[in-house]
Write an enzyme that holds these catalytic residues in place. Structure first.
Site, short mmCIF file in Angstrom:
data_model
loop_
_atom_site.label_atom_id
_atom_site.label_comp_id
_atom_site.label_asym_id
_atom_site.label_seq_id
_atom_site.Cartn_x
_atom_site.Cartn_y
_atom_site.Cartn_z
N HIS A 67 2.35 11.09 -1.94
CA HIS A 67 3.36 10.22 -2.57
C HIS A 67 4.25 11.03 -3.51
CE1 HIS A 67 5.09 6.41 -3.67
NE2 HIS A 67 4.93 6.67 -4.96
N HIS A 69 8.44 11.31 -5.08
CA HIS A 69 9.88 11.02 -5.18
C HIS A 69 10.47 12.32 -5.73
CE1 HIS A 69 8.68 6.78 -4.93
NE2 HIS A 69 7.87 7.00 -5.94
N TYR A 129 14.07 6.42 -1.29
CA TYR A 129 14.90 5.20 -1.38
C TYR A 129 16.30 5.46 -1.90
CZ TYR A 129 12.97 5.37 -6.17
OH TYR A 129 12.58 5.78 -7.42
N HIS A 211 9.42 -0.73 -0.65
CA HIS A 211 9.33 -0.21 -2.02
C HIS A 211 8.24 -0.92 -2.79
CE1 HIS A 211 10.01 0.09 -6.31
NE2 HIS A 211 10.38 1.33 -6.04
N GLU A 241 1.19 -1.78 -9.48
CA GLU A 241 1.11 -0.70 -10.47
C GLU A 241 1.14 -1.28 -11.88
OE1 GLU A 241 4.26 2.17 -10.16
OE2 GLU A 241 3.38 3.52 -11.65
N HIS A 275 -0.97 3.32 -5.73
CA HIS A 275 -1.44 2.91 -7.06
C HIS A 275 -2.58 1.88 -6.97
CE1 HIS A 275 1.79 5.22 -8.67
NE2 HIS A 275 2.74 4.40 -8.23
N ASP A 326 3.68 11.77 -7.13
CA ASP A 326 4.57 10.66 -7.47
C ASP A 326 5.76 11.09 -8.32
OD1 ASP A 326 5.66 8.17 -7.88
OD2 ASP A 326 3.96 7.32 -8.95
ZN LIG Z 1 6.12 5.99 -6.53
#
Ligand SMILES: [Zn+2]
Length: 453
Positions: A67, A69, A129, A211, A241, A275, A326
């Site tokens: 995971h 971003h 995204y 998302h 989360e 999460h 993340d």
């Molecule tokens: Zn994330």
């Protein structure tokens, strides 16, 4: 990813699967055959033979960062000033998101993925995204940002699964905010049309992501789930989360986010819930009975004060566990792995919830399966030749016998102890230096500095 089918590596030690579970073996020959796969593994082979590439230390399966971003790496430091909440952190994140275009994202992501390679990561699940230009304007190629990420992974020498993310709403029934217009395709059908144009490469696979139940209206969840199911592609989703998400979901739909996903066909063995921090007992049952993987991101979850998720209960109920960095507060797969166990120790005041072997499986075999590379994550014949060598002679790792290599790697080593990394049989990191991106700190400083100036 150019392949070198002739190469044979000789590892001083290697963590290998065995009939009685994984164990550290010595003097291990790893022959790479066609397709960048392992052709054979021989333990107790004697000294390094002429022509083999000598790897001192402990060879482990390459780690999957399930995971990511990538652009969150630019937030490092900035989000540690003052206090704030998850939601004020998100405002800072949106500010950086607004500054990127395909060229600058290619530079930034190349540097971030190179940092991952230096940390021992050989495959990344990029939960992507940031699709469109500011205000939601389409680029000439509507997938220009995703293509930049795929190219960045190639430049950094690692595998990527681009988890193209459907993100349509700022909350249950709410239109996207201005910052979120870059994320939105309008509806899930339009998302599917755009995602369809993304094609896999040798180093890249395509998956889908929802998302969150906040960002995709309930009646459109099934469209994304179906797209992934029809392609047998991984499907990822941020799940519970924050308690605020649960409260809003209950207010809008009368069910938990997990139940909502289950009711729309979004759980299953190719789904990873990221999460899963605040769950009910029924949520745990739904996730386990569907075979859903749980992707834990402990360094981000503690950074954002999310809480400690019920990873042990989920694993005991049958969910595979994967790990992700993340927000990239740090990029260190060994730290993520030990945090899974150590957080549980703090919560329960007892030790021994996961063995080092089990934690290596989360970053290895189960992590790769989570992002759609089930043929990676093991050092064995037939698997992809992706492995990471940890030095056993550094100030952090020296002392214990090599047979405790798994325990040393998980509970004492850091990203700084990664000495060599091989992806598809090709050496990407040698003696702690990235062979494709010459100056990784310089690349990070330049790409992040360009955003801040
Ligand atoms: Zn994330």
């Amino acid at each position: 990813m150019p392949l070198n089918p002739q190469v044979t590596y000789w590892a001083e030690h290697a963590w290998l699967p065995g009939a009685n579970g994984p164990a550290v073996e010595r003097e291990v020959l790893i022959a790479v055959g066609p397709g960048g796969r392992i052709a054979g593994v021989t333990a107790d082979s004697g000294p390094c033979p002429p022509g083999a590439v000598r790897l001192e230390g402990l060879a482990l399966p390459g780690q999957a960062n399930a995971h990511s971003h990538a652009f969150h790496r630019a937030l490092r430091g900035h989000v540690q000033v003052g206090s704030g909440t998850f939601w004020t952190w998100r405002d800072t994140m949106y500010r950086f998101a607004g500054l990127l275009d395909p060229d600058s994202y290619l530079e930034l992501a190349t540097a971030v993925y190179a940092e991952m390679a230096l940390a021992g990561i050989t495959a990344v699940g990029e939960f992507h995204y940031l699709h469109h230009a500011p205000g939601g304007v389409r680029y000439e190629d509507p997938n220009a940002m995703g293509e930049a990420l795929i190219e960045a992974a190639a430049r950094a020498g690692i595998r990527i699964t681009l988890l193209d993310t459907c993100y349509l709403s700022s909350g249950f029934g709410a239109e996207p905010t201005h910052a979120q217009q870059r994320f939105s395709d309008g509806d899930a059908e339009a998302w599917a049309v755009r995602a369809e144009a993304l094609k896999p490469r040798e180093h890249a696979r395509i998956g889908a992501a929802i998302h969150s139940v906040r960002a995709v209206p309930a009646e459109q969840l099934g469209t994304v789930a179906r797209w992934a199911r029809e392609r047998e592609a991984p499907l990822h989703v941020h799940l519970s989360e924050q308690t605020a998400e649960n409260d809003a979901c209950l207010a809008a739909h009368g069910v938990t986010p997990t139940r909502l996903l289950a009711d729309h066909g979004a759980l299953g063995p190719r789904t990873s819930a990221v999460h899963a921090t605040h769950l009910t007992e029924e949520d745990v049952r739904l996730l386990a009975s569907s075979g859903t993987t749980i992707c834990m991101c402990p360094t981000t979850e503690r950074d954002l004060a999310d809480g400690i998720g019920p990873a042990r209960a989920l694993a005991s109920a049958g969910c595979p566990i994967s790990l992700g960095s993340d927000s990239h507060a740090v990029i260190d797969p060994w730290e993520e792995a030990r945090a899974l166990e150590l957080d549980e120790r703090l919560r329960t005041r007892t030790r021994g919830h996961w063995t080092a072997n089990a934690l290596l499986r989360a970053g290895g075999e189960d992590g790769h399966a989570s992002i759609g590379w089930p043929e990676a994550g093991r050092i064995e014949a037939g698997a992809l030749a992706d492995f990471t060598v940890i030095a056993l002679d550094t100030v952090r790792t020296a002392g214990p016998p090599a047979r405790l290599g798994a325990e040393i790697a998980v509970f004492a080593a850091s990203a700084a102890d990664v000495r060599h990394v091989v992806v598809g049989g090709r050496q990407v990191v040698r003696d702690g230096a990235h062979l494709l991106v010459g100056d990784v700190p310089g690349a990070l400083a330049a790409s992040i500095g360009a955003l801040s100036s």
